[in-house]
Design an enzyme around this catalytic site. Sequence first.
Site, PDB file in Angstrom:
ATOM      1  N   ALA A 133     -42.877  -0.615  21.127  1.00  0.00           N
ATOM      2  CA  ALA A 133     -43.675  -0.824  19.922  1.00  0.00           C
ATOM      3  C   ALA A 133     -42.981  -1.868  19.030  1.00  0.00           C
ATOM      4  CB  ALA A 133     -43.824   0.489  19.165  1.00  0.00           C
ATOM      5  N   ALA A 136     -35.905  -1.582  21.847  1.00  0.00           N
ATOM      6  CA  ALA A 136     -35.917  -3.047  21.950  1.00  0.00           C
ATOM      7  C   ALA A 136     -34.785  -3.640  21.103  1.00  0.00           C
ATOM      8  CB  ALA A 136     -37.271  -3.588  21.501  1.00  0.00           C
ATOM      9  N   GLN A 176     -41.771  -1.631  16.160  1.00  0.00           N
ATOM     10  CA  GLN A 176     -40.549  -1.098  15.539  1.00  0.00           C
ATOM     11  C   GLN A 176     -39.684  -0.364  16.563  1.00  0.00           C
ATOM     12  OE1 GLN A 176     -38.962  -1.373  12.679  1.00  0.00           O
ATOM     13  NE2 GLN A 176     -40.466  -2.798  11.873  1.00  0.00           N
ATOM     14  N   SER A 177     -39.714  -0.805  17.808  1.00  0.00           N
ATOM     15  CA  SER A 177     -38.961  -0.112  18.858  1.00  0.00           C
ATOM     16  C   SER A 177     -37.452  -0.149  18.598  1.00  0.00           C
ATOM     17  CB  SER A 177     -39.266  -0.778  20.202  1.00  0.00           C
ATOM     18  OG  SER A 177     -38.347  -0.353  21.172  1.00  0.00           O
ATOM     19  N   ASN A 178     -36.860   1.039  18.545  1.00  0.00           N
ATOM     20  CA  ASN A 178     -35.388   1.122  18.450  1.00  0.00           C
ATOM     21  C   ASN A 178     -34.759   0.670  19.758  1.00  0.00           C
ATOM     22  OD1 ASN A 178     -35.203   2.505  15.821  1.00  0.00           O
ATOM     23  ND2 ASN A 178     -36.309   4.117  16.916  1.00  0.00           N
TER      24      ASN A 178
END
Length: 351
Positions: free
Chosen positions: A78, A84, A80-82
């Site tokens: 997403a 990524a 706001q992917s942590n």
Amino acid sequence: MSIGGQPRIRLANLPTPLTEARRLRDALGSHTRCPRILIKRDDLTGGLAFGGNKVRKLEFLVADAQRRGATVLVTSGALQSNHARATAAAAAVAGMGASLILTGEQPATGVQGNLLLDDLLGAEVHRVAAGPDRSAATGDDAEVVARVMADLERRGERPYRIPVGGSNAIGTLGYVAGTLEIVGQLFDLGERPTRLYYANGSRGTQAGLALGAKLYGAPYLSYGIAVSGGEPEKSARAVAIANEAAGILATTIGVSPDDLRGDDDQIGAGYGIPTAAGLEAIRLLATTEAILLDPIYTSKAMAGLIAHIRCGAIAPTETVVFLHTGGTPALFAHADTLVAASAGSPRGEAE
Ligand SMILES: Cc1ncc(COP(=O)(O)O)c(C=O)c1O
């Protein structure tokens, strides 16, 4: 230290602390109504750009990428992917590139939280529009991934594909090793908790915790609090990943669906959408322990634990562990929601 001869690089500051949350227990009814709560601080695995659970997985994934001569880590998630963001951070310290395929609309708050960090960490970001289903976490867009991989190869790079959440058998070894760490700390402290609570997303953490618990004789049962839909496929995936990881470790010990416990009562309106119970949990942990939960994962997991305490499912004589898996940068991307919730809270009204 590696496990099962699987290559591992050092990215996290380990062991992370395991500490008792006394003021939180007092706020939840003290020793007459609330169990003892130990918090495993995997929000403090960094060192590496805000840490979190993904750093444990990346220790094995990046080592595997290096072994294969990869030059760029490719992953998705997403906006706001942590995961990524942690991948971008791991790539930076490993001297590799990061190519992130992120799904979601640009929020009104602009480039904030993990998205800001992705940029600072030098990652190449590819945006994908979100689909209509808000209950599920955004997943792999196979077509876009294939296009990004092919483009990197054309540019002379050697891309290494990491699935959403780092949740494959190699990444899962992070929480097999993490369980060994937890079990060792509990032994040193003379603690025998009955339950361990954590946030369930793409399920690599669940797979590692389930396999690790069986391998290392954990005293507790693990409860995964879902933050997105997708059952029963996701549980099947967790079992498959865990057993593939068992194969890598050449152990005959395996994981079955009966080894997975949890609930999906905390998902609310969908993945990435904060809930009232989660926002309450964020404020409670901040004001009692100065521990910051995140709005998407750990707040919902803590809301699940609080719900189980309030309904009497856990006796006050028990001890439980809450695994804090990080995710704090997303707080800043949800500032408006947090401020609005604060205005509605008793303390907010008083001020
Ligand atoms: C902060 C945080 N907690 C928990 C999870 C869930 O972990 P998993 O995807 O392994 O289920 C994630 C996944 O992105 C996360 O970022």
